[in-house]
Scaffold this motif. Structure first.
Motif, PDB file in Angstrom:
ATOM      1  N   CYS A   1      -4.414   1.473   4.023  1.00 32.83           N
ATOM      2  CA  CYS A   1      -4.194   2.765   3.567  1.00 32.83           C
ATOM      3  C   CYS A   1      -3.909   3.774   4.476  1.00 32.83           C
ATOM      4  O   CYS A   1      -2.717   4.521   4.396  1.00 32.83           O
ATOM      5  CB  CYS A   1      -5.486   3.462   2.787  1.00 32.83           C
ATOM      6  SG  CYS A   1      -5.752   2.634   1.260  1.00 32.83           S
TER       7      CYS A   1
ATOM      8  N   PHE B   1     -14.844   3.875   4.512  1.00 31.53           N
ATOM      9  CA  PHE B   1     -14.112   3.941   3.150  1.00 31.53           C
ATOM     10  C   PHE B   1     -14.256   5.320   2.413  1.00 31.53           C
ATOM     11  O   PHE B   1     -13.391   5.679   1.742  1.00 31.53           O
ATOM     12  CB  PHE B   1     -15.092   3.018   2.188  1.00 31.53           C
ATOM     13  CG  PHE B   1     -14.496   3.096   0.506  1.00 31.53           C
ATOM     14  CD1 PHE B   1     -13.705   2.141   0.324  1.00 31.53           C
ATOM     15  CD2 PHE B   1     -15.391   3.948  -0.237  1.00 31.53           C
ATOM     16  CE1 PHE B   1     -13.389   2.233  -1.207  1.00 31.53           C
ATOM     17  CE2 PHE B   1     -15.017   3.861  -1.494  1.00 31.53           C
ATOM     18  CZ  PHE B   1     -14.073   3.024  -2.009  1.00 31.53           C
TER      19      PHE B   1
ATOM     20  N   THR C   1       0.784  -1.344  -0.108  1.00 28.96           N
ATOM     21  CA  THR C   1      -0.111  -0.164  -0.065  1.00 28.96           C
ATOM     22  C   THR C   1       0.699   1.239  -0.135  1.00 28.96           C
ATOM     23  O   THR C   1       0.646   2.186  -0.855  1.00 28.96           O
ATOM     24  CB  THR C   1      -1.032   0.031   1.175  1.00 28.96           C
ATOM     25  OG1 THR C   1      -1.622  -1.191   1.314  1.00 28.96           O
ATOM     26  CG2 THR C   1      -1.928   1.306   1.300  1.00 28.96           C
TER      27      THR C   1
ATOM     28  N   TYR D   1      -6.891  -3.191  -2.641  1.00 24.26           N
ATOM     29  CA  TYR D   1      -7.977  -4.100  -2.173  1.00 24.26           C
ATOM     30  C   TYR D   1      -7.804  -5.454  -2.476  1.00 24.26           C
ATOM     31  O   TYR D   1      -8.137  -6.338  -1.747  1.00 24.26           O
ATOM     32  CB  TYR D   1      -9.004  -3.415  -2.950  1.00 24.26           C
ATOM     33  CG  TYR D   1     -10.472  -4.450  -2.619  1.00 24.26           C
ATOM     34  CD1 TYR D   1     -11.053  -4.334  -1.476  1.00 24.26           C
ATOM     35  CD2 TYR D   1     -10.749  -5.470  -3.665  1.00 24.26           C
ATOM     36  CE1 TYR D   1     -12.200  -5.182  -1.161  1.00 24.26           C
ATOM     37  CE2 TYR D   1     -12.109  -6.049  -3.600  1.00 24.26           C
ATOM     38  CZ  TYR D   1     -12.711  -6.126  -2.174  1.00 24.26           C
ATOM     39  OH  TYR D   1     -13.518  -7.096  -1.829  1.00 24.26           O
TER      40      TYR D   1
ATOM     41  N   LEU E   1      -6.018   1.940  -5.696  1.00 23.05           N
ATOM     42  CA  LEU E   1      -6.985   1.304  -4.644  1.00 23.05           C
ATOM     43  C   LEU E   1      -7.362  -0.203  -4.821  1.00 23.05           C
ATOM     44  O   LEU E   1      -7.446  -0.852  -3.986  1.00 23.05           O
ATOM     45  CB  LEU E   1      -8.008   2.582  -4.306  1.00 23.05           C
ATOM     46  CG  LEU E   1      -8.737   2.199  -2.874  1.00 23.05           C
ATOM     47  CD1 LEU E   1      -7.522   2.737  -1.656  1.00 23.05           C
ATOM     48  CD2 LEU E   1      -9.733   3.533  -2.913  1.00 23.05           C
ATOM     49  N   LEU E   2      -7.934  -0.414  -6.107  1.00 15.26           N
ATOM     50  CA  LEU E   2      -8.175  -1.566  -6.365  1.00 15.26           C
ATOM     51  C   LEU E   2      -7.029  -2.681  -6.295  1.00 15.26           C
ATOM     52  O   LEU E   2      -7.328  -3.864  -5.946  1.00 15.26           O
ATOM     53  CB  LEU E   2      -8.673  -1.629  -7.949  1.00 15.26           C
ATOM     54  CG  LEU E   2      -9.464  -3.028  -8.451  1.00 15.26           C
ATOM     55  CD1 LEU E   2     -10.661  -3.432  -7.399  1.00 15.26           C
ATOM     56  CD2 LEU E   2      -9.853  -2.885  -9.720  1.00 15.26           C
TER      57      LEU E   2
ATOM     58  N   SER F   1     -12.799  -7.279   3.813  1.00 13.53           N
ATOM     59  CA  SER F   1     -11.790  -6.731   2.663  1.00 13.53           C
ATOM     60  C   SER F   1     -11.939  -5.392   2.515  1.00 13.53           C
ATOM     61  O   SER F   1     -10.682  -5.149   2.517  1.00 13.53           O
ATOM     62  CB  SER F   1     -12.155  -7.605   1.083  1.00 13.53           C
ATOM     63  OG  SER F   1     -13.344  -7.272   0.902  1.00 13.53           O
ATOM     64  N   LEU F   2     -12.927  -4.900   2.510  1.00 15.05           N
ATOM     65  CA  LEU F   2     -13.099  -3.292   2.736  1.00 15.05           C
ATOM     66  C   LEU F   2     -12.237  -2.771   3.734  1.00 15.05           C
ATOM     67  O   LEU F   2     -11.689  -1.804   3.594  1.00 15.05           O
ATOM     68  CB  LEU F   2     -14.330  -2.803   2.518  1.00 15.05           C
ATOM     69  CG  LEU F   2     -15.094  -3.118   0.878  1.00 15.05           C
ATOM     70  CD1 LEU F   2     -16.663  -2.600   1.237  1.00 15.05           C
ATOM     71  CD2 LEU F   2     -14.337  -2.384   0.052  1.00 15.05           C
TER      72      LEU F   2
ATOM     73  N   LEU G   1      -7.487  -8.572   0.006  1.00 18.47           N
ATOM     74  CA  LEU G   1      -8.428  -9.729  -0.089  1.00 18.47           C
ATOM     75  C   LEU G   1      -7.620 -11.000  -0.241  1.00 18.47           C
ATOM     76  O   LEU G   1      -8.260 -12.046   0.444  1.00 18.47           O
ATOM     77  CB  LEU G   1      -9.445  -9.390  -1.416  1.00 18.47           C
ATOM     78  CG  LEU G   1     -10.415 -10.474  -1.599  1.00 18.47           C
ATOM     79  CD1 LEU G   1     -11.674 -10.834  -0.675  1.00 18.47           C
ATOM     80  CD2 LEU G   1     -11.116 -10.402  -3.169  1.00 18.47           C
TER      81      LEU G   1
ATOM     82  N   MET H   1      -8.506  -3.143   3.458  1.00 19.98           N
ATOM     83  CA  MET H   1      -8.031  -1.997   2.317  1.00 19.98           C
ATOM     84  C   MET H   1      -7.974  -0.461   3.323  1.00 19.98           C
ATOM     85  O   MET H   1      -6.951   0.137   3.054  1.00 19.98           O
ATOM     86  CB  MET H   1      -8.939  -1.830   1.366  1.00 19.98           C
ATOM     87  CG  MET H   1      -8.640  -0.748   0.110  1.00 19.98           C
ATOM     88  SD  MET H   1      -9.597  -0.567  -0.885  1.00 19.98           S
ATOM     89  CE  MET H   1     -11.255   0.226  -0.118  1.00 19.98           C
TER      90      MET H   1
END
Length: 267
Positions: free
Chosen positions: A167, A256, A87, A119, A115-116, A159-160, A123, A163
């Motif tokens: 970050c 988020f 990250t 993620y 960001l994906l 998972s969110l 995940l 993330m």
């Protein structure tokens, strides 16, 4: 454009799996597949056995929420640490940042692509913990529609959350690393220390702690519910409580949004 940026991001993230730095050439398909299979076998197998050891006993004691809380927190811990260094290097200190920003690419598209990538990395790490936990619950306790929905939502929300935490921690690591000379050395040391402690726990402490937990499950459950109520709600969401699922979804949505705001200000 987003698809190309995501592909580039994933190639950089999984470079260690695809490229042999010592031989300065791409790994063979067999070596890449073997590497990934070994990772999945070790990690998924370990957490599947742990889930099987806990799930039915805790469910029969009326503590399904405690089972999901434990496995969910472990997934968050592994997911956040597994993706935090990726990250900080891909979001906050990317080597191609000036080049990418000079291209006619909207900043939001660039942020979304990076960001994906973060993620998907989170995940991968969190999924090896929480996915076996969910499947074991479906197979041994209940696969009712509400529990199926709760399991899928639980995986998505974890998972969110991973993330967002990655970050935040990546931002901290980036700030600290700017003041360090031997960044790579510090990263390696921290990674080895974490995984050393992680495997020490599972190799030498997990069995005794698990036995004690299952023998005193009601006592520990009451302590968690009274002193750490958010953890109780977190576990309840995994067990299929509608109100807890709604509250957890709202909390992750707010987190988020704050993460996106932080990233927007970092570019």
């Amino acid at each position: 454009m987003l698809k190309l940026l995501v592909k580039k991001q994933l190639t950089e993230i999984f470079r260690a799996y695809l490229y042999d730095a010592k031989k300065n050439r791409a790994r063979s398909k067999a070596a890449t597949v073997g590497y990934l299979v070994f990772f999945v076998f070790i990690m998924v197998g370990m957490f599947t056995l742990l889930s099987l050891a806990m799930c039915r006993s805790m469910a029969e004691a009326g503590m399904s929420w405690f089972y999901f809380a434990i496995m969910g927190l472990m997934a968050i811990l592994l997911g956040a640490f597994g993706s935090v260094f990726t990250t900080y290097s891909s979001l906050y200190l990317p080597k191609d940042n000036d080049q990418m920003l000079s291209l006619p690419i909207p900043v939001n598209t660039l942020i979304a692509a990076r960001l994906l990538g973060v993620y998907l990395m989170g995940l991968m790490y969190s999924g090896v913990v929480v996915l076996p936990a969910i499947i074991v619950y479906w197979a041994t306790v209940s696969a009712a529609p509400l529990h199926l929905l709760a399991g899928v939502l639980f995986l998505l929300l974890i998972s969110l959350f991973v993330m967002a935490i990655s970050c935040l921690l990546g931002w901290v690591v980036a700030k600290v690393s700017l003041k360090l000379k031997n960044k790579s050395f510090v990263t390696v040391v921290l990674s080895l220390a974490f995984f050393g402690l992680y495997y020490y726990f599972f190799s030498f402490k997990a069995n005794s702690l698990l036995t004690e937990l299952l023998q005193n499950i009601a006592l520990y459950g009451d302590k968690v519910r009274s002193s750490a109520y958010p953890v109780y709600l977190f576990g309840q969401a995994g067990a299929g409580d509608p109100l807890s699922m709604l509250l957890l979804t709202a909390a992750i949505a707010v987190l988020f949004g704050l993460t996106w705001l932080l990233l927007s200000r970092s570019f």
